[in-house]
Write an enzyme that holds these catalytic residues in place. Structure first.
Site, PDB file in Angstrom:
ATOM      1  N   ASP A   1      42.187  34.241  52.049  1.00 44.43           N
ATOM      2  CA  ASP A   1      40.978  35.025  52.276  1.00 44.43           C
ATOM      3  C   ASP A   1      40.535  34.925  53.739  1.00 44.43           C
ATOM      4  O   ASP A   1      40.536  33.827  54.312  1.00 44.43           O
ATOM      5  CB  ASP A   1      39.885  34.463  51.358  1.00 44.43           C
ATOM      6  CG  ASP A   1      38.629  35.318  51.331  1.00 44.43           C
ATOM      7  OD1 ASP A   1      38.714  36.459  50.867  1.00 44.43           O
ATOM      8  OD2 ASP A   1      37.567  34.845  51.781  1.00 44.43           O
TER       9      ASP A   1
ATOM     10  N   ASP B   1      31.394  35.829  26.020  1.00 41.32           N
ATOM     11  CA  ASP B   1      30.216  35.649  26.888  1.00 41.32           C
ATOM     12  C   ASP B   1      30.060  36.804  27.884  1.00 41.32           C
ATOM     13  O   ASP B   1      29.188  36.777  28.744  1.00 41.32           O
ATOM     14  CB  ASP B   1      30.262  34.299  27.616  1.00 41.32           C
ATOM     15  CG  ASP B   1      31.437  34.189  28.574  1.00 41.32           C
ATOM     16  OD1 ASP B   1      32.223  35.163  28.678  1.00 41.32           O
ATOM     17  OD2 ASP B   1      31.574  33.137  29.228  1.00 41.32           O
TER      18      ASP B   1
ATOM     19  N   ASP C   1      37.886  39.045  28.278  1.00 38.15           N
ATOM     20  CA  ASP C   1      36.985  37.960  27.880  1.00 38.15           C
ATOM     21  C   ASP C   1      37.446  37.372  26.547  1.00 38.15           C
ATOM     22  O   ASP C   1      37.476  38.078  25.543  1.00 38.15           O
ATOM     23  CB  ASP C   1      35.558  38.533  27.769  1.00 38.15           C
ATOM     24  CG  ASP C   1      34.568  37.499  27.258  1.00 38.15           C
ATOM     25  OD1 ASP C   1      34.865  36.291  27.367  1.00 38.15           O
ATOM     26  OD2 ASP C   1      33.502  37.913  26.764  1.00 38.15           O
TER      27      ASP C   1
ATOM     28  N   ASP D   1      38.021  35.552  31.599  1.00 39.09           N
ATOM     29  CA  ASP D   1      38.287  34.124  31.815  1.00 39.09           C
ATOM     30  C   ASP D   1      39.790  33.861  31.792  1.00 39.09           C
ATOM     31  O   ASP D   1      40.580  34.764  31.512  1.00 39.09           O
ATOM     32  CB  ASP D   1      37.558  33.288  30.748  1.00 39.09           C
ATOM     33  CG  ASP D   1      37.704  33.896  29.355  1.00 39.09           C
ATOM     34  OD1 ASP D   1      38.863  34.155  28.957  1.00 39.09           O
ATOM     35  OD2 ASP D   1      36.682  34.158  28.686  1.00 39.09           O
TER      36      ASP D   1
ATOM     37  N   ASN E   1      35.986  34.699  24.963  1.00 35.49           N
ATOM     38  CA  ASN E   1      35.002  33.957  24.161  1.00 35.49           C
ATOM     39  C   ASN E   1      33.662  34.668  23.998  1.00 35.49           C
ATOM     40  O   ASN E   1      32.666  34.056  23.614  1.00 35.49           O
ATOM     41  CB  ASN E   1      34.789  32.554  24.747  1.00 35.49           C
ATOM     42  CG  ASN E   1      34.251  32.624  26.176  1.00 35.49           C
ATOM     43  OD1 ASN E   1      34.135  33.716  26.743  1.00 35.49           O
ATOM     44  ND2 ASN E   1      33.917  31.492  26.745  1.00 35.49           N
TER      45      ASN E   1
ATOM     46  N   GLU F   1      45.041  37.869  54.356  1.00 36.13           N
ATOM     47  CA  GLU F   1      44.081  38.952  54.493  1.00 36.13           C
ATOM     48  C   GLU F   1      43.603  38.896  55.946  1.00 36.13           C
ATOM     49  O   GLU F   1      42.765  38.079  56.306  1.00 36.13           O
ATOM     50  CB  GLU F   1      42.873  38.770  53.561  1.00 36.13           C
ATOM     51  CG  GLU F   1      41.924  39.963  53.660  1.00 36.13           C
ATOM     52  CD  GLU F   1      40.453  39.684  53.348  1.00 36.13           C
ATOM     53  OE1 GLU F   1      39.716  40.639  53.087  1.00 36.13           O
ATOM     54  OE2 GLU F   1      40.036  38.511  53.392  1.00 36.13           O
TER      55      GLU F   1
HETATM   56  C1  GLC Z   1      37.303  38.644  51.557  1.00 37.43           C
HETATM   57  C2  GLC Z   1      37.240  38.929  50.077  1.00 37.43           C
HETATM   58  C3  GLC Z   1      35.871  39.440  49.748  1.00 37.43           C
HETATM   59  C4  GLC Z   1      34.865  38.385  50.116  1.00 37.43           C
HETATM   60  C5  GLC Z   1      35.005  37.973  51.575  1.00 37.43           C
HETATM   61  C6  GLC Z   1      34.256  36.713  51.867  1.00 37.43           C
HETATM   62  O1  GLC Z   1      37.192  39.782  52.331  1.00 37.43           O
HETATM   63  O2  GLC Z   1      38.264  39.816  49.717  1.00 37.43           O
HETATM   64  O3  GLC Z   1      35.757  39.781  48.394  1.00 37.43           O
HETATM   65  O4  GLC Z   1      33.578  38.865  49.905  1.00 37.43           O
HETATM   66  O5  GLC Z   1      36.349  37.698  51.888  1.00 37.43           O
HETATM   67  O6  GLC Z   1      34.879  35.619  51.272  1.00 37.43           O
HETATM   68 CA    CA Z   2      34.484  34.582  28.903  1.00 37.93          CA
END
Ligand code: GLC
Ligand code: CA
Length: 535
Positions: free
Chosen positions: A201, A26, A22, A30, A24, A275
């Site tokens: 994803d 918060d 981090d 980031d 900044n 994935e």
């Molecule tokens: C993939 C990501 C996971 C996310 C899911 C829905 O499996 O790795 O973190 O929740 O997709 O986008």
């Molecule tokens: Ca931050």
């Protein structure tokens, strides 16, 4: 040495931006925070970073609910910060992969907001899967969300929309040309900004079939799809091929098109990794056909036991499978969706397994914190954030444990991660796991990863195939010994609690733990330990 192309035998470091550093105060990591730690990343000896999403998002699913895929969420910085991060990574000879989330948008994406307003039958709704209720008022089918609960949510005028994940993540309709066009724009956007490729994803989920049909066993299917759900393997293998929303033929057409975009960047060697949870395993090879993607994740080790026979079976099968299509496997021991390997199989065990896996052919994905031997965080229920926890009404705790921020320095939490209050609590007990402490300890997990990655580059990358020496099916003396040779290096993993003596000559390159005794052509491998010997 680096492989050619660069990704063929790369080590790719996965950064979960919210948990890295981090800048900044918060309490959330980031992009400037990542940029400021790129020298550290470089010092590990990895080739590339992959960043989980940092795009505009209401953050209902850790940023995998994207409201604008071509902008940076203010919590992470802005586009100039992204550009600077990429440029500095490149100046350090690190490639940058970004996440792309094509299965769904956030319900805050302008398209979904327009779809809600435009009403049934509109072209705006046709970008998602909107259908009327059944005549008895029930949802269009009985599918169960991967995060628990029904896959459908009803909107004000009575229609339902499909969401394989959280209700805030409406699935996109890939039969609609607007969707393909928009994603092509997003791919080019990040490539033009300098990114070197993508982690895709839910790459197997984009195309759905039989959307209006009930599944004969929705609960069984939902359980079968979950790694953490014990199930008789035969039942699981019978159910998995029946999933109507994963691994349909249509997804491959999409990746063929994407490949032409990647290839249009020529010598930049753009790559993409899918994935894709598919069954049977041979289906994974389709994603890496010459005109599709470059890699597909192999998740087998995420839930494998620390047990020689099982590991031998999974590793040799993954190698043989990818060899059958002229490709190399990928390896991962942890990621942001699964328990951290050190918690799952133990500290020494995870070091031994990591050292073993880093010698295998193919690409290794290392989840940030894994190089510190970080365990899962212990999280009080009131601090949990994962939608899985909420959608299952607390029955499943969810994935927050693996997402706790990294400990950098100092004696008390949050160990330099932030000057504010971290978004998930770091454990006081992590004081000996900080980067600062581990840098000064030659035997630390951090230094083990650094040594191993350097030695991997020097002796193993581009250095041929695996020849198994010892395994339960190679007449091993011990049921707890696994060993292979690659190039001039042999790698031995002793999985048992007792030392194992082997007859071999060679110079010790690295050991994952304990003291190696070697003389007169005999080497004793310490309990729960891996060694690399150079011949
Ligand atoms: C993939 C990501 C996971 C996310 C899911 C829905 O499996 O790795 O973190 O929740 O997709 O986008
Ligand atoms: Ca931050």
């Amino acid at each position: 040495m680096k492989s050619s192309p660069w990704w063929k035998e790369a080590t790719i470091y996965q950064i979960y931006p919210r948990s890295f550093f981090d800048s900044n105060g918060d309490g959330e990591g980031d992009l400037p925070g990542i940029t400021s730690k790129l020298e550290y990343v470089k010092s590990l000896g990895v080739d590339a970073i992959w960043l989980s999403p940092f795009y505009t998002s209401p953050n209902k699913d850790g940023g995998y609910d994207v409201a604008n895929p071509r902008d940076v969420d203010p919590r992470f910085g802005n586009l100039a910060d992204a550009k600077r991060m990429i440029d500095i990574a490149h100046s350090l000879d690190l490639r940058v992969l970004v996440d792309i989330v094509p299965n769904h948008f956030s319900d805050q994406h302008v398209w979904f907001q327009e779809a809600l307003k435009a009403g049934r039958g509109s072209k705006e709704r046709a970008r998602f899967h909107f259908y009327d209720a059944n005549s008895d008022g029930t949802p269009p089918n009985n599918w169960i969300s991967l995060f628990g609960g029904p896959s459908w949510t009803q909107v004000e005028d009575g229609q339902f929309y499909l969401h394989l994940f959280d209700s805030s993540q409406p699935d996109l309709n890939w039969d609609n040309p607007d969707v393909a066009e928009d994603f092509e724009k997003t791919l080019r956007f990040w490539l033009d900004l300098g990114a070197d490729g993508f982690r895709i994803d839910v790459a197997h989920g984009l195309v759905k079939e039989d959307v209006l049909k009930d599944h004969p066993d929705p609960q069984g299917l939902s359980d079968a799809l979950r790694l953490d759900m014990p199930m008789d393997p035969e039942r699981r293998y019978a159910l998995l091929p029946t999933v109507p929303y994963f691994d349909r033929q249509g997804v491959h057409e999409i990746y063929r098109k994407w490949r032409t975009i990647f290839d249009s960047y020529g010598s930049r060697e753009v790559m993409a990794v899918a994935e894709a949870w598919v069954h049977p395993p041979v289906n994974a090879t389709r994603y890496v056909r010459a005109d599709e993607l470059h890699q597909v994740f192999n998740f087998d080790l995420l839930d494998a036991a620390f047990e020689a026979e099982q590991l031998y079976g999974l590793m040799s099968a993954a190698i043989d499978l990818m060899k059958s299509v002229g490709s190399l496997p990928t390896w991962a021991l942890s990621n942001h969706d699964s328990p951290r390997v050190a918690s799952r199989i133990g500290d020494l065990q995870s070091r031994a397994l990591a050292l073993f896996v880093l010698a295998l052919p193919g690409s290794c994905y290392v989840f940030a914190g894994q190089e510190l031997g970080l365990p899962d965080g212990v999280i009080p229920d009131e601090a949990r954030q994962d939608p899985i926890y909420f959608r299952t009404k607390g029955v499943q705790k969810g994935r927050d444990g693996a997402r706790v921020p990294l400990p950098w320095k100092g004696e008390t939490a949050p160990f330099g991660f932030t000057s504010g209050k971290p978004w998930l609590p770091l454990q006081e007990g992590w004081k000996d796991l900080t980067v600062e402490k581990q840098e000064s300890d030659p035997k630390s997990t951090l230094n083990l990863y650094r040594n191993a990655l350097n030695l991997r580059a020097e002796h193993l990358v581009n250095n041929g195939e695996v020849e198994w020496i010892d395994s339960p099916i190679h007449g091993s003396k011990s049921a707890s010994l696994l060993a292979f040779k690659r190039g001039n290096v042999s790698i031995y993993m002793n999985l048992s609690d007792l030392p194992i003596e082997i007859e071999v000559n060679g110079k010790l390159l690295v050991v994952s733990g304990g003291i190696v005794d070697g003389r007169d052509g005999k080497v004793t491998i310490p309990p729960v330990s891996t060694i690399w010997l150079h011949h």
